[in-house]
Scaffold this motif. Structure first.
Motif, PDB file in Angstrom:
ATOM      1  N   TYR A  19      27.612   5.663 -10.310  1.00 20.52           N
ATOM      2  CA  TYR A  19      26.705   5.096 -11.299  1.00 20.52           C
ATOM      3  C   TYR A  19      25.250   5.416 -10.945  1.00 20.52           C
ATOM      4  O   TYR A  19      24.803   5.213  -9.814  1.00 20.52           O
ATOM      5  CB  TYR A  19      26.886   3.577 -11.384  1.00 20.52           C
ATOM      6  N   SER A 107      39.727  -2.536 -21.443  1.00 24.01           N
ATOM      7  CA  SER A 107      39.491  -2.054 -20.078  1.00 24.01           C
ATOM      8  C   SER A 107      38.324  -2.807 -19.439  1.00 24.01           C
ATOM      9  O   SER A 107      37.291  -3.034 -20.066  1.00 24.01           O
ATOM     10  CB  SER A 107      39.202  -0.554 -20.088  1.00 24.01           C
ATOM     11  N   TRP A 108      38.491  -3.180 -18.168  1.00 16.96           N
ATOM     12  CA  TRP A 108      37.425  -3.861 -17.437  1.00 16.96           C
ATOM     13  C   TRP A 108      36.418  -2.869 -16.847  1.00 16.96           C
ATOM     14  O   TRP A 108      35.341  -3.266 -16.406  1.00 16.96           O
ATOM     15  CB  TRP A 108      38.013  -4.711 -16.320  1.00 16.96           C
ATOM     16  N   THR A 109      36.786  -1.600 -16.804  1.00 18.03           N
ATOM     17  CA  THR A 109      35.915  -0.589 -16.208  1.00 18.03           C
ATOM     18  C   THR A 109      35.534   0.439 -17.258  1.00 18.03           C
ATOM     19  O   THR A 109      36.401   1.050 -17.885  1.00 18.03           O
ATOM     20  CB  THR A 109      36.614   0.119 -15.037  1.00 18.03           C
ATOM     21  N   ASP A 220      27.577  -4.515 -16.807  1.00  8.96           N
ATOM     22  CA  ASP A 220      28.978  -4.922 -16.765  1.00  8.96           C
ATOM     23  C   ASP A 220      29.465  -5.332 -18.150  1.00  8.96           C
ATOM     24  O   ASP A 220      28.757  -6.029 -18.883  1.00  8.96           O
ATOM     25  CB  ASP A 220      29.154  -6.102 -15.810  1.00  8.96           C
TER      26      ASP A 220
END
Length: 314
Positions: A19, A107-109, A220
């Motif tokens: 990132y 999706s969490w990512t 996030d």
């Protein structure tokens, strides 16, 4: 002296491994109609007294990097934005294609991207790192150019006089048009639809930690949302009855070309509000439904996007 013109602007995009760190290669040239992606750092007025009526020098505030990109909904490059919105797809098919790319919500990512906007004649090459997709939206209507809007949250901007994207890969531009669109409800064509709006949101939460450079530490994903609006010519009680009963339905928004490529977006559990039916004059009567989608208990997800093309992987 050369002056910046939008017609000469270019955009390149690559997904990041880390990132906020732009990759050294692997960029793809992206078609776009306009962009507001940029970075700004406001000034804070001095509140100090005791030095007369003239204020003291302002100080710099935190850096904010974000903006929108308007792009065509096409058979190839749009898959990049779908990956940004939902994460990597499940791809099936064998060479030489076609390939079916299936994207699912939940999706969490989410992947981050580095996006470079180029104005070669200045020259100005702005690299926006740590870009995460917040919302993806588009409209369906009878005519006009079919485009979508991606709203992004970025970590920062680095401006240079030479490109950091190298020579981006080229994708064939095969656009869908409004003429290629269709809407179904529970597998049956939904008639009398004048227009439709679809918005998928990742509800990003900026990680605003204390840093010497004033940038964020990440973005996030929060509770996802899928909302929209359907404008229909009032001809029957089908949608009104569903709204009164409170039962969900499946709405499918799709585009397909005679040559084979297609894009299908399915909201699996759509809830409709009870609309106000107004008689505004002698013209046809219309009704608007501001719908909301929820997680389907059987499938375990809220929506699915399927893109069929000749791209082997995203």
């Amino acid at each position: 002296m050369a002056r910046a013109q939008g017609a000469r602007a270019r955009m390149a995009l690559a997904f990041e491994t880390t990132y906020g760190t732009p990759p050294g290669s692997g960029y793809t040239r992206m078609p776009f109609a306009s962009t507001t992606l940029g970075s700004e750092q406001p000034l804070l007025n001095s509140e100090l007294l005791g030095y007369g009526r003239d204020p003291l020098a302002p100080i710099k505030d935190a850096v904010t990097a974000d903006g929108d990109i308007v792009m065509p909904i096409d058979a190839a490059a749009f898959g990049v934005w779908l990956k940004a919105a939902f994460g990597a797809p499940v791809t099936t098919g064998t060479a030489p294609g076609p390939y079916t790319h299936t994207f699912q919500s939940g999706s969490w990512t989410l992947p981050s991207m580095s996006i470079e906007t180029a104005m070669p004649e200045v020259p100005r090459y702005a690299m926006y790192s740590g870009c995460v997709l917040d919302t993806l939206s588009w409209q369906m209507q009878r005519s006009g150019l079919l485009t979508a809007t991606a709203s992004l949250v970025a970590q920062g901007e680095a401006v240079a006089t030479t490109s950091g994207a190298g020579t981006p890969a080229e994708l064939d531009l095969i656009r869908f048009g409004h003429f290629n669109g269709a809407i179904t409800r529970n597998g049956v064509a939904l008639g009398n639809v004048i227009s439709a709006e679809i918005t998928y949101a990742n509800s990003l939460d900026r990680v605003e930690t204390i840093r010497s450079d004033g940038m964020i530490d990440g973005a996030d994903p929060g509770l996802a949302a899928l909302t929209g609006k359907i404008e229909v010519r009032f001809a029957d009680q089908l949608l009104v009855n569903q709204a009164l009963a409170g039962d969900p339905c499946t709405l499918e928004f799709s585009y397909s070309l005679p040559s084979g490529p297609s894009f299908t977006f399915t909201a699996h559990a759509v809830h409709l509000p009870r609309p106000r039916i107004e008689i505004g004059g002698p013209q046809g009567i219309q009704a608007s439904f501001d719908w909301q989608a929820a997680r389907d208990a059987t499938l375990g997800r809220m929506c699915t996007a399927v893109l069929v093309n000749d791209i082997e992987e995203y």
